[in-house]
Structures are given as C-alpha cells and as structure tokens.
Design an enzyme around this catalytic site. Structure first.
Site, PDB file in Angstrom:
ATOM      1  N   CYS A   1       0.790  -1.171  -0.274  1.00  0.00           N
ATOM      2  CA  CYS A   1      -0.077   0.502  -0.275  1.00  0.00           C
ATOM      3  C   CYS A   1       1.053   1.684  -0.185  1.00  0.00           C
ATOM      4  O   CYS A   1      -0.117   2.538  -0.721  1.00  0.00           O
ATOM      5  CB  CYS A   1      -1.007  -0.066   0.926  1.00  0.00           C
ATOM      6  SG  CYS A   1      -2.036  -1.504   1.161  1.00  0.00           S
TER       7      CYS A   1
ATOM      8  N   HIS B   1      -3.704   6.488   2.727  1.00  0.00           N
ATOM      9  CA  HIS B   1      -3.301   5.470   2.071  1.00  0.00           C
ATOM     10  C   HIS B   1      -5.592   5.286   3.094  1.00  0.00           C
ATOM     11  O   HIS B   1      -5.292   5.712   3.993  1.00  0.00           O
ATOM     12  CB  HIS B   1      -2.453   4.842   2.874  1.00  0.00           C
ATOM     13  CG  HIS B   1      -3.348   3.161   2.411  1.00  0.00           C
ATOM     14  ND1 HIS B   1      -3.717   2.477   1.982  1.00  0.00           N
ATOM     15  CD2 HIS B   1      -3.517   1.978   3.369  1.00  0.00           C
ATOM     16  CE1 HIS B   1      -3.833   1.380   1.112  1.00  0.00           C
ATOM     17  NE2 HIS B   1      -3.830   1.528   2.916  1.00  0.00           N
TER      18      HIS B   1
ATOM     19  N   ASN C   1     -10.130  -0.171  -0.021  1.00  0.00           N
ATOM     20  CA  ASN C   1      -9.262  -0.233   0.433  1.00  0.00           C
ATOM     21  C   ASN C   1      -7.852  -0.694  -0.892  1.00  0.00           C
ATOM     22  O   ASN C   1      -8.375  -1.657  -1.074  1.00  0.00           O
ATOM     23  CB  ASN C   1      -8.226  -0.954   1.706  1.00  0.00           C
ATOM     24  CG  ASN C   1      -6.815  -0.743   1.249  1.00  0.00           C
ATOM     25  OD1 ASN C   1      -6.108  -0.689   0.480  1.00  0.00           O
ATOM     26  ND2 ASN C   1      -6.160  -1.883   2.064  1.00  0.00           N
TER      27      ASN C   1
HETATM   28  C1  LIG Z   1      -9.956  -5.375  10.618  1.00  0.00           C
HETATM   29  C2  LIG Z   1     -10.526  -4.499  10.894  1.00  0.00           C
HETATM   30  C3  LIG Z   1     -11.068  -4.492  10.697  1.00  0.00           C
HETATM   31  C4  LIG Z   1     -10.863  -5.779  11.831  1.00  0.00           C
HETATM   32  O1  LIG Z   1     -11.682  -4.032  13.059  1.00  0.00           O
HETATM   33  P1  LIG Z   1     -11.381  -4.363  15.346  1.00  0.00           P
HETATM   34  O2  LIG Z   1     -12.509  -3.746  15.107  1.00  0.00           O
HETATM   35  O3  LIG Z   1      -9.980  -5.144  15.249  1.00  0.00           O
HETATM   36  O4  LIG Z   1     -11.867  -6.306  15.364  1.00  0.00           O
HETATM   37  P2  LIG Z   1     -11.374  -7.958  15.835  1.00  0.00           P
HETATM   38  O5  LIG Z   1     -10.494  -8.254  14.812  1.00  0.00           O
HETATM   39  O6  LIG Z   1     -11.485  -6.943  16.846  1.00  0.00           O
HETATM   40  O7  LIG Z   1     -12.736  -7.816  15.567  1.00  0.00           O
HETATM   41  C5  LIG Z   1     -13.681  -8.002  16.363  1.00  0.00           C
HETATM   42  C6  LIG Z   1     -15.236  -9.316  16.203  1.00  0.00           C
HETATM   43  O8  LIG Z   1     -15.651  -9.077  14.984  1.00  0.00           O
HETATM   44  C7  LIG Z   1     -15.754 -10.186  14.101  1.00  0.00           C
HETATM   45  N1  LIG Z   1     -15.562 -10.132  13.036  1.00  0.00           N
HETATM   46  C8  LIG Z   1     -13.933  -9.685  12.138  1.00  0.00           C
HETATM   47  N2  LIG Z   1     -14.708  -8.967  10.765  1.00  0.00           N
HETATM   48  C9  LIG Z   1     -16.276  -9.246  10.996  1.00  0.00           C
HETATM   49  C10 LIG Z   1     -16.626  -9.095   9.593  1.00  0.00           C
HETATM   50  N3  LIG Z   1     -16.609  -8.200   8.423  1.00  0.00           N
HETATM   51  N4  LIG Z   1     -18.340  -8.874  10.163  1.00  0.00           N
HETATM   52  C11 LIG Z   1     -18.402  -9.092  10.771  1.00  0.00           C
HETATM   53  N5  LIG Z   1     -17.883  -9.973  12.331  1.00  0.00           N
HETATM   54  C12 LIG Z   1     -16.451  -9.840  12.067  1.00  0.00           C
HETATM   55  C13 LIG Z   1     -14.357 -11.078  13.929  1.00  0.00           C
HETATM   56  O9  LIG Z   1     -14.435 -12.158  14.264  1.00  0.00           O
HETATM   57  C14 LIG Z   1     -14.665 -10.927  16.632  1.00  0.00           C
HETATM   58  O10 LIG Z   1     -15.053 -11.967  16.263  1.00  0.00           O
HETATM   59  P3  LIG Z   1     -14.758 -12.288  18.499  1.00  0.00           P
HETATM   60  O11 LIG Z   1     -14.906 -11.079  18.994  1.00  0.00           O
HETATM   61  O12 LIG Z   1     -16.314 -13.070  18.192  1.00  0.00           O
HETATM   62  O13 LIG Z   1     -13.936 -13.312  18.058  1.00  0.00           O
HETATM   63  C15 LIG Z   1      -9.403  -3.922  11.424  1.00  0.00           C
HETATM   64  O14 LIG Z   1      -8.953  -4.649  12.408  1.00  0.00           O
HETATM   65  C16 LIG Z   1      -8.496  -2.985  11.271  1.00  0.00           C
HETATM   66  O15 LIG Z   1      -9.317  -2.319   9.557  1.00  0.00           O
HETATM   67  N6  LIG Z   1      -7.090  -3.046  10.854  1.00  0.00           N
HETATM   68  C17 LIG Z   1      -6.545  -2.796  10.207  1.00  0.00           C
HETATM   69  C18 LIG Z   1      -6.034  -3.438   8.459  1.00  0.00           C
HETATM   70  C19 LIG Z   1      -5.181  -2.611   7.593  1.00  0.00           C
HETATM   71  O16 LIG Z   1      -6.007  -1.285   7.395  1.00  0.00           O
HETATM   72  N7  LIG Z   1      -5.316  -3.818   6.578  1.00  0.00           N
HETATM   73  C20 LIG Z   1      -4.268  -3.210   5.442  1.00  0.00           C
HETATM   74  C21 LIG Z   1      -3.272  -2.565   5.618  1.00  0.00           C
HETATM   75  S1  LIG Z   1      -2.741  -1.734   4.659  1.00  0.00           S
END
Ligand SMILES: CC(C)(COP(=O)(O)OP(=O)(O)OC[C@H]1O[C@@H](n2cnc3c(N)ncnc32)[C@H](O)[C@@H]1OP(=O)(O)O)[C@@H](O)C(=O)NCCC(=O)NCCS
Length: 357
Positions: free
Chosen positions: A139, A284, A314
C-alpha cells in the site's frame, strides 16, 4: 519494530539555527503534471457481501467506514486498469506517450510474476522502448515509486515519468474470510511527473521531500504465503488457501495509526512547516477509524483529510493516487497548497511525500 526508524528523521531532520526565521521548504525540481484514475464498473456493496460471508453492513461501516468497493471484471487485469489510468494522466498532463521516458508501476497483484506490469503498460500505451519496471511495496507503493521517479528525474537522465499504482485485489482475497474480504477493492491511479524547467527550489510548486521506511520484522502480519518460490503453486497449496491475502487486522491497525502519524508530522516539521500548513492530507484509504485517529493525533480537522474509502475500500497501491486524482478533480487542492501523501502497508512499509501544488 523500532519506533525511531519510523521516519528516518533522526538523521535527516531540518534543525533551524537558533533564532533563525522559518525558511521556505526546498523543492526537488520535480512536479506532478497530471493525475489520472480508473475504477471498474462493478460495484460490490456491503449488502452484497452479506450473501457471501457472515457479516452486516452495520459492522463493516462502523469498523471500517467502507460502504462499497469496485470489482474488476473477470478478464480485466491490473495492466488493463493501469493503461486506462495512465492514459488519463497523460491527457491531463498534456503529454503524448512518446514524451514519457520512464514507467514505474506499483502493484502486489501484477498480471503475472513476470514480465513486469510496467512493460505491459509501456507496450499498450504505445511508448518507445523506455525504462519500465515494477515496485512491490504494497500500500506504500505509490509513495515509493514517486520517490524513485523523482530521484531518476533529478539525475537529469529522464524527463517525464508515468507512475501508476494498480491493483486487482479481488483476485487474491479469500471470499470466505470475513475479516479480510470486506476491506479491499480494485482500481488504478496514476501521475505524470516532470522536471520543472525553471526549477522549484525556492518554495515553488512540486515535490518537496519524501520519507520512506520499512520494517521486515513485521512481515508476518500482512502477507500472501503462496505463489513465490517458498510455496510455489500446487494443487495442495491452492487447497490450503496459500494464495490468499492473510492479515492480523488488530496489529496492523495499531501500527498504522502510529506510523502514518509520525511520518506525516516528520515530513512537515523536518521541512520547517507547522502541521496546520498542510492544506490537505491524502492518506492511504484503509480504514476511516485510522484516519480519524490520525486527525486527532495531528490536531487537524477531518476536512483536511481526503477520503474516498467509503466508495472504493482499500485499493492498496492504487489508493493514494486514486484519492489524489479525486481531490484534484473536486478542486480541493489549489495552486500553492502544501499537500501530504502518506501511506503504510505490508512489509511493513511506509512513506510520506510533501509537495506544493
Ligand atoms: C480488520 C478490522 C476492520 C477489524 O476490526 P477490529 O475492531 O480490530 O475487529 P477484531 O479483529 O478485533 O474483531 C472483532 C470481532 O469481529 C469479528 N469480525 C471480523 N470481521 C467481521 C466482519 N466482516 N463482520 C462481522 N464480524 C467480523 C471478529 O471475528 C471478532 O469476533 P470475536 O470477538 O467473536 O472474535 C481492523 O482491525 C482494521 O481495519 N485493521 C487494519 C486493517 C488494514 O488496514 N489492513 C490493510 C493495511 S494496508
């Protein structure tokens, strides 16, 4: 991760002499002459994804800010999208393909492992037999290639560069993995960079400075294990899902906020500018919560941050140039404005560019 390696600023900081008045940032003599964008026609909404995995529109919007993303047609490739974005950037720059003597493409979803997507683009746009190559910095790719092109133009051996970030991320997503498939989209963004004949060393328009960094010790939080020489494609590797993107979202999130904040602050302060001097930050487009935290950290209102992730998700290396082109088209960047481009991505990699429009 070494927090001090986030900007490279310890070795390159601009330290004004005691009592010195604030000077103008010094430019590189290279400027963006035109930008271009292309996004595929097909829109995939959050509701559409609820038919594929156990998720909801509410969860996706609340946790990421994303409402929909574009998905390339089955036979549409990263090179196809790059050609369209690149042609648009050339048109807006008022240049012909024959004027370009350097083509650099940033992508993690090339048409093929080799030859480079840049070579395919060079041929398809009808350029001469000029230097063309790909860079893989995920990215952060567009920031990396902008810096590489700027340095090559500064060398005096090249005159006009076409830099393109293009991705067909839909081709490496596991559409059964709700933690990743909701985040990403397809598209391409491009820019033409040219040497400014009159130079821009005295506060004029153009690229002023760039900071690049990487920390390979965090390579295991965002990666695709298969397809390289470590796990070549076999029936078993495909069945095991090794050719899909893998991510520890929580870890990426924490590091992203810190790195993008540090890089944006350093690029401004190292060039003797205050944070408020940035008319627009083009971050980004990974997650609206990351950008909101960036805004809090920099104490700048959200309207100083351009966002289109609600519509595009993204798009990795295409994210920053797509957002830049949109901001230009919407008239959000005016001549003389200081603009910061900032990104982070797999590697981990990161980068920030300060420019004056
Ligand atoms: C991926 C992201 C959105 C997840 O959000 P979060 O608040 O961290 O959520 P978590 O990973 O802690 O998951 C929380 C819960 O939601 C659930 N969950 C994950 N994806 C889900 C979805 N699409 N729909 C519903 N529930 C979901 C998980 O299973 C977890 O459940 P649990 O508590 O029962 O285990 C966030 O971490 C993020 O954006 N990270 C950066 C990713 C990124 O930018 N990547 C590219 C980099 S260039």
């Amino acid at each position: 991760m070494n927090p001090h390696s986030a900007s490279g600023s310890e070795t390159e900081s601009f330290i004004p002499a005691p009592g010195a008045t604030r000077g103008k940032p010094v430019g590189t003599g290279v400027a963006i002459r035109g930008t271009g964008a292309y996004t595929p026609e097909k829109v995939l909404t959050n509701d559409d994804i609820t038919h594929l995995v156990d998720t909801t529109d509410e969860w996706i919007v609340t946790r990421t800010g994303i409402r929909e993303r574009r998905i390339a047609a089955p036979d549409e490739t990263a090179a196809d999208m790059a050609v369209r974005a690149g042609a648009r950037a050339l048109e807006k720059a008022g240049l012909n393909p024959a004027d370009i003597d350097l083509v650099i493409v940033a992508t993690i979803t090339p048409d093929m492992p080799f030859p480079s997507t840049a070579c395919l683009v060079q041929d398809r746009l009808g350029m001469g037999p000029v230097c063309a190559f790909d860079v893989e910095a995920a990215c952060s790719g567009f920031i990396y290639i902008t810096e590489i092109a700027t340095s090559m133009l500064q060398s005096g051996r090249f005159h006009n560069a076409l830099v393109i970030g293009t991705e067909k991320l839909s081709s490496i997503l596991d559409w059964n993995d709700r933690s990743t498939c909701v985040l990403f989209g397809d598209g391409a963004g491009a820019a033409v960079l040219s040497r400014e004949e009159n130079g821009n060393g005295d506060g004029g328009r153009g690229i002023i400075d760039t900071r690049l960094g990487a920390d390979g010790s965090a390579s295991n939080i965002l990666y695709m294990p298969g397809g390289g020489c470590r796990i070549p494609a076999t029936a078993a590797s495909v069945t095991a899902g090794h050719h899909f993107l893998k991510m520890n979202g929580r870890e990426v999130f924490k590091i992203a906020v810190r790195i993008m904040g540090q890089a944006s602050q350093d690029i401004l302060t190292d060039n003797n500018l205050g944070l408020g001097d940035a008319a627009l930050i083009i971050p980004h487009q990974a997650n609206s919560r990351i950008i909101e935290m960036l805004s809090e950290r920099m104490k700048l209102p959200m309207d100083r941050f351009h966002m289109n992730l609600d519509r595009l998700g993204n798009t990795s290396a295409a994210s920053v140039p797509l957002a830049l082109d949109e901001a230009v088209e919407q008239g959000k960047i005016r001549p003389g404005d200081y603009v910061v481009l900032v990104a982070f991505g797999a590697g981990l990699t990161w980068g920030a560019t300060l420019l004056r429009w």
